[in-house]
Design a protein around this motif. Structure first.
Motif, mmCIF file in Angstrom:
data_model
loop_
_atom_site.group_PDB
_atom_site.id
_atom_site.type_symbol
_atom_site.label_atom_id
_atom_site.label_comp_id
_atom_site.label_asym_id
_atom_site.label_seq_id
_atom_site.Cartn_x
_atom_site.Cartn_y
_atom_site.Cartn_z
ATOM 1 N N THR A 237 -11.257 7.970 8.527
ATOM 2 C CA THR A 237 -10.782 7.937 9.914
ATOM 3 C C THR A 237 -11.083 9.249 10.628
ATOM 4 O O THR A 237 -11.532 9.248 11.788
ATOM 5 N N HIS A 238 -10.852 10.354 9.945
ATOM 6 C CA HIS A 238 -11.116 11.652 10.561
ATOM 7 C C HIS A 238 -12.603 11.844 10.839
ATOM 8 O O HIS A 238 -12.983 12.359 11.895
ATOM 9 N N LEU A 239 -13.435 11.443 9.905
ATOM 10 C CA LEU A 239 -14.879 11.590 10.122
ATOM 11 C C LEU A 239 -15.355 10.696 11.260
ATOM 12 O O LEU A 239 -16.210 11.096 12.059
ATOM 13 N N ASP A 240 -14.809 9.471 11.351
ATOM 14 C CA ASP A 240 -15.196 8.561 12.433
ATOM 15 C C ASP A 240 -14.867 9.148 13.804
ATOM 16 O O ASP A 240 -15.642 9.016 14.748
ATOM 17 N N SER A 241 -13.719 9.815 13.901
ATOM 18 C CA SER A 241 -13.262 10.279 15.212
ATOM 19 C C SER A 241 -13.655 11.717 15.531
ATOM 20 O O SER A 241 -13.672 12.103 16.702
ATOM 21 N N GLN A 242 -13.993 12.506 14.505
ATOM 22 C CA GLN A 242 -14.158 13.934 14.740
ATOM 23 C C GLN A 242 -15.503 14.510 14.293
ATOM 24 O O GLN A 242 -15.731 15.714 14.471
ATOM 25 N N TRP A 243 -16.367 13.702 13.772
ATOM 26 C CA TRP A 243 -17.624 14.209 13.207
ATOM 27 C C TRP A 243 -18.393 15.093 14.173
ATOM 28 O O TRP A 243 -18.940 16.129 13.792
ATOM 29 N N GLN A 244 -18.431 14.718 15.442
ATOM 30 C CA GLN A 244 -19.215 15.457 16.428
ATOM 31 C C GLN A 244 -18.385 16.454 17.242
ATOM 32 O O GLN A 244 -18.940 17.138 18.107
ATOM 33 N N LEU A 245 -17.094 16.555 16.980
ATOM 34 C CA LEU A 245 -16.255 17.430 17.788
ATOM 35 C C LEU A 245 -16.459 18.897 17.410
ATOM 36 O O LEU A 245 -16.586 19.234 16.227
#
Length: 252
Positions: free
Chosen positions: A41-49
């Motif tokens: 979930t974290h990678l899906d939402s934050q990978w590019q942040l």
């Protein structure tokens, strides 16, 4: 008798975390699985942040641009219990939301908070040295099952494998000793469930004792250090601590 009576002869107390001040099961059965549960979930939402970039970019280059390879590498490292500093930093990041939401609380042994509180009140320095990142250590001590739950104001220093070095290397303990150069090494005490860490601390000049806690694997009978292990930090342990510290293998 004061809660820190067992450690009255020391000016600096250095604590390991896992298997020393909290059950091993919390780290392996709660913290590690929690990080893996929220990883996708974290990678899906934050990978590019931008906020996630420091954690992503600390990984080896071949995993930084490939989200799937990154996640696979994380799961492989955890499965093999590899203590890579970049993994430890990521885990601390993933645990933060769990601690702040109340889903995670550090279940420290009942004798830990009284000793830390009494030692701090008595002017002793309290240091933490763990393979977990400094950020993860601070989260742990800020959200414990003790009263008060936040013990971080009583901690004077934080050390991990990045700012001190590997925990079985005497040079790491020499680096920690240098943080308070005016305190003689004989006035330091390091407590850990790991005999390799205890031996390394002794080799660096610190005093050190093994700790045997509920849920820890038995210490090997073939190692002389196993014979001087303590099981409590409370005042009732004062006699055992004195006996253990008088053992010949307490000298580098």
């Amino acid at each position: 008798m004061a809660a820190d009576a067992a450690f009255a002869d020391f000016d600096v107390l250095v604590f390991d975390i896992e298997g020393t001040i909290c059950p091993i099961s919390f780290v392996h059965d709660v913290l590690f699985p929690y990080a893996l549960d929220v990883l996708t979930t974290h990678l899906d939402s934050q990978w590019q942040l931008p906020s996630f970039a420091p954690y992503r970019d600390a990984f080896p280059e071949e995993f930084r641009a490939d989200r799937a390879a990154f996640e696979s590498h994380v799961r492989d490292l955890v499965a093999r219990d590899v203590k890579a500093p970049y993994l430890k930093a990521l885990q601390g990041y993933l645990w933060q939301a769990g601690y702040e939401s109340g889903k995670l609380k550090a279940p420290i042994f009942p004798d830990v908070a009284p000793v830390i509180s009494a030692a701090h009140a008595g002017g002793k320095k309290i240091l933490i040295y763990s393979s977990g990142s400094v950020a993860a250590q601070k989260l742990f001590f800020a959200h414990t099952t003790a009263q008060p739950a936040n013990l971080t104001p009583m901690i004077d220093g934080w050390f991990d494998t990045v700012n001190a070095g590997p925990k079985t290397d005497p040079a790491s303990y020499a680096a920690i000793l240098s943080s308070h150069p005016n305190v003689p090494p004989a006035r330091w005490l390091f407590l850990s469930d790991n005999l390799g860490e205890v031996g390394a601390a002794i080799a660096a000049g610190m005093r050190s004792l093994p700790v045997s806690r509920p849920g820890n694997p038995p210490l090997p009978e073939s190692n002389p250090l196993s014979m001087i292990a303590i099981s409590s930090f409370g005042p009732e342990a004062a006699h055992q601590v004195r006996l253990s510290l008088a053992a010949p293998n307490q000298r580098p």
